[in-house]
Scaffold this motif. Structure first.
Motif, PDB file in Angstrom:
ATOM      1  N   TRP A  34      -3.780   6.501  -5.218  1.00  0.00           N
ATOM      2  CA  TRP A  34      -5.175   6.053  -5.226  1.00  0.00           C
ATOM      3  C   TRP A  34      -5.696   6.112  -6.663  1.00  0.00           C
ATOM      4  O   TRP A  34      -5.248   6.939  -7.468  1.00  0.00           O
ATOM      5  N   VAL A  78       1.985   7.248  -1.807  1.00  0.00           N
ATOM      6  CA  VAL A  78       0.793   6.402  -1.850  1.00  0.00           C
ATOM      7  C   VAL A  78      -0.074   6.911  -2.997  1.00  0.00           C
ATOM      8  O   VAL A  78      -0.274   8.116  -3.138  1.00  0.00           O
ATOM      9  N   TYR A  98      -3.692  -1.069  -4.231  1.00  0.00           N
ATOM     10  CA  TYR A  98      -3.040  -2.160  -3.513  1.00  0.00           C
ATOM     11  C   TYR A  98      -2.314  -3.087  -4.487  1.00  0.00           C
ATOM     12  O   TYR A  98      -2.871  -3.529  -5.484  1.00  0.00           O
ATOM     13  N   GLU A 124       0.801  -1.223   0.000  1.00  0.00           N
ATOM     14  CA  GLU A 124       0.000   0.000   0.000  1.00  0.00           C
ATOM     15  C   GLU A 124       0.835   1.274   0.000  1.00  0.00           C
ATOM     16  O   GLU A 124       0.314   2.349   0.298  1.00  0.00           O
ATOM     17  N   SER A 125       2.115   1.199  -0.390  1.00  0.00           N
ATOM     18  CA  SER A 125       2.953   2.393  -0.496  1.00  0.00           C
ATOM     19  C   SER A 125       4.100   2.097  -1.451  1.00  0.00           C
ATOM     20  O   SER A 125       4.298   0.961  -1.888  1.00  0.00           O
ATOM     21  N   LYS A 139      -2.259  10.130   4.129  1.00  0.00           N
ATOM     22  CA  LYS A 139      -3.391   9.273   3.761  1.00  0.00           C
ATOM     23  C   LYS A 139      -4.703   9.856   4.282  1.00  0.00           C
ATOM     24  O   LYS A 139      -5.708   9.903   3.558  1.00  0.00           O
ATOM     25  N   GLN A 155       1.312  -0.135  -6.511  1.00  0.00           N
ATOM     26  CA  GLN A 155       1.688   1.232  -6.176  1.00  0.00           C
ATOM     27  C   GLN A 155       2.728   1.792  -7.142  1.00  0.00           C
ATOM     28  O   GLN A 155       2.673   2.977  -7.502  1.00  0.00           O
ATOM     29  N   PRO A 165      -7.017   2.849  -2.655  1.00  0.00           N
ATOM     30  CA  PRO A 165      -5.562   2.701  -2.784  1.00  0.00           C
ATOM     31  C   PRO A 165      -5.217   1.619  -3.798  1.00  0.00           C
ATOM     32  O   PRO A 165      -5.877   0.580  -3.875  1.00  0.00           O
TER      33      PRO A 165
END
Length: 499
Positions: A342, A340, A468, A330-331, A450, A471, A466
């Motif tokens: 989205w 990050v 996932y 997630e980053s 975030k 990234q 995000p």
């Protein structure tokens, strides 16, 4: 009539095309259901009720995987496939990147990672004598040109003028569908802290030595204090063209450069009616600086200092990538920054005003660098009619397949009908999406970034998810590189939409 004329203008009716199917399944899912039922009958005939019961349980589990979806309309199958792909990437070490002379890459340069790795950069000159960078991605056969603009902003601007800008932007996007060879376009708005180098250079070069001491002291204090807490906003428009020309022959970078040399002045000049200000193409050196700063935010002040001194950075395309990068679930960690990203899963529902994205686009104190990228894929007018008619039939099928009318299905049918009517009267059709990237220089501030993006997305009435397990790819897609994500998928997007 006067009250109607003064009523604020609203926008909406964004709709994601769907495919017809039973029980919330798409066309492919419905076909799989029918084949499963036929197979179930044969299993009962061959193995009896016990075998049919087992086959029925298997079929029910398959349907459960397809039917159970989260708030972002992602099924269990899609989420499981994402997890499996992420596990495969980690086991192969594809989430790690080391470049340079001491890196793992055999060429020993700082090449861009991931989707942008095979890209190539060349520079050409348009008919106005302006140099422009041309990005070539051989894997997809695309060429991309990047335009930089200085948006006028909406401060102290009448609402009528803003409505005209919005209409001009819609017309500019509609014209892309008529532009030969255009595959996609994107707009990137980047906010970052202002280093103050440009202000100091401007004041220092124009300071009169014979000016009063009070004026000189005031300007000196302004140079020292103004950059604190201020931000700079930059906007980039990228247009991606197909390498295959009208003759069906794949063109080289020189041929595409000669073609775009005559077309760029009109494309950039027409942006003036959209509120984008004076648009100009980015040179190869300027594009290298933009990409280098994105992957290494600490290099931004140094590049601004070099520019303020009137010098050139002299960076090449194989030197703008990160020295080290690590993609996490997630980053994304890259050189001096942690980001990050989205992706938009749902556009604003209902009608919104032209300022719906204003707070999302503004700088935020908890985010060092923020990029909002709008992705557009114009549909050919010949194909747009078939797309809207198919979507209308799918909406009508969903509304009539239930015994009791569902409010959402009824509204969806009305929206699909309105879209079909607008397309029939000459309106253009585009697929669009959004990628939001937040970058911080201190990983400890990542949670604050975030939370800030989540709050800003709520004010824009967007549903963001995000990226996932992807990234690094989402980070590259948010840069002004013109990457067309559907062309990089192993499973075509057209097939995914059928489930």
């Amino acid at each position: 009539m006067a009250a109607e004329a003064n009523k604020p203008r609203t926008y909406g009716n964004w709709r994601r095309p769907t495919s017809p199917g039973l029980m919330g399944l798409g066309t492919a899912g419905t076909v799989a259901l029918m084949l499963g039922l036929i197979l179930l009958v044969f299993v009962v005939m061959a193995a009896g009720l016990l075998g049919g019961l087992i086959a029925g349980l298997v079929l029910g589990m398959v349907l459960l995987v397809l039917l159970v979806k989260d708030r972002h309309d992602r099924s269990l199958l899609s989420r499981a496939a994402t997890r499996a792909g992420w596990a495969n990437a980690r086991s192969a070490g594809a989430h790690l990147y080391r470049s340079g002379p001491l890196g793992r890459t055999p060429w020993g340069t700082f090449q861009l990672p991931g989707l942008a790795a095979p890209s190539r950069l060349s520079e050409h000159e348009d008919s106005y004598g302006r140099p422009f960078a041309l990005i070539h991605v051989p894997f997809t056969g695309h060429y991309t040109v990047v335009l930089a603009s200085d948006p006028d902003g909406s401060a102290l601007v009448d609402q009528d003028q803003i409505d005209q800008w919005v209409a001009g932007w819609g017309q500019w996007l509609a014209n892309l569908g008529e532009e030969p060879g255009v595959e996609a376009a994107q707009v990137t708005v980047e906010t970052a802290p202002d280093t103050g180098h440009r202000l100091r250079r401007e004041v220092s070069t124009n300071l009169d030595p014979d000016a009063p001491a009070l004026a000189r002291d005031m300007l000196t204090e302004t140079m020292a204090a103004y950059p604190r807490g201020s931000s700079q906003v930059r906007a980039y428009i990228t247009i991606t063209f197909r390498a295959v020309g009208a003759t069906g022959k794949r063109r080289s970078a020189e041929e595409v450069g000669r073609d775009l040399a005559a077309r760029l002045p009109a494309l950039s000049g027409s942006l003036a009616a959209t509120g984008a200000g004076a648009a100009r193409p980015l040179s190869a050196a300027e594009l290298c600086e933009v990409v280098r700063t994105a992957y290494d935010p600490a290099a931004g002040p140094l590049i601004d200092q070099v520019r303020a001194d009137g010098e050139a950075t002299q960076m090449a395309w194989n030197e703008v990538g990160p020295t080290a990068a690590e993609a996490r679930w997630e980053s994304y960690r890259h050189d001096s920054g942690t980001s990050v990203s989205w992706t938009m899963t749902q556009a604003p529902r209902g009608n919104v005003h032209s300022s719906v994205l204003e707070r999302l686009l503004k700088p935020h104190r908890d985010i060092d660098r923020k990029r909002i990228t709008l992705l557009y894929r114009p549909l050919d007018p010949a194909r747009a009619a078939a797309v809207v008619e198919a979507d209308l039939r799918a909406a009508q099928f969903r509304a009539t397949s239930n015994r009791k009318a569902v409010a959402r299905d009824v509204v969806a049918t009305r929206q699909a009908q309105a879209t079909a009517n607008e397309e029939a009267t000459g309106a253009a059709l585009l697929n669009f999406g959004m990628v939001v990237t937040a970058t911080v220089t201190d990983p400890a501030r990542l949670d604050d970034a975030k939370a800030a993006v989540d709050n800003l997305a709520a004010t824009a009435r967007l549903r963001l998810r995000p990226a996932y397990g992807s990234q690094d790819a989402a980070f590259a897609a948010g840069l002004p590189l013109g990457l067309v994500l559907p062309r990089h998928l192993r499973v075509p997007a057209e097939l995914r939409d059928q489930f």
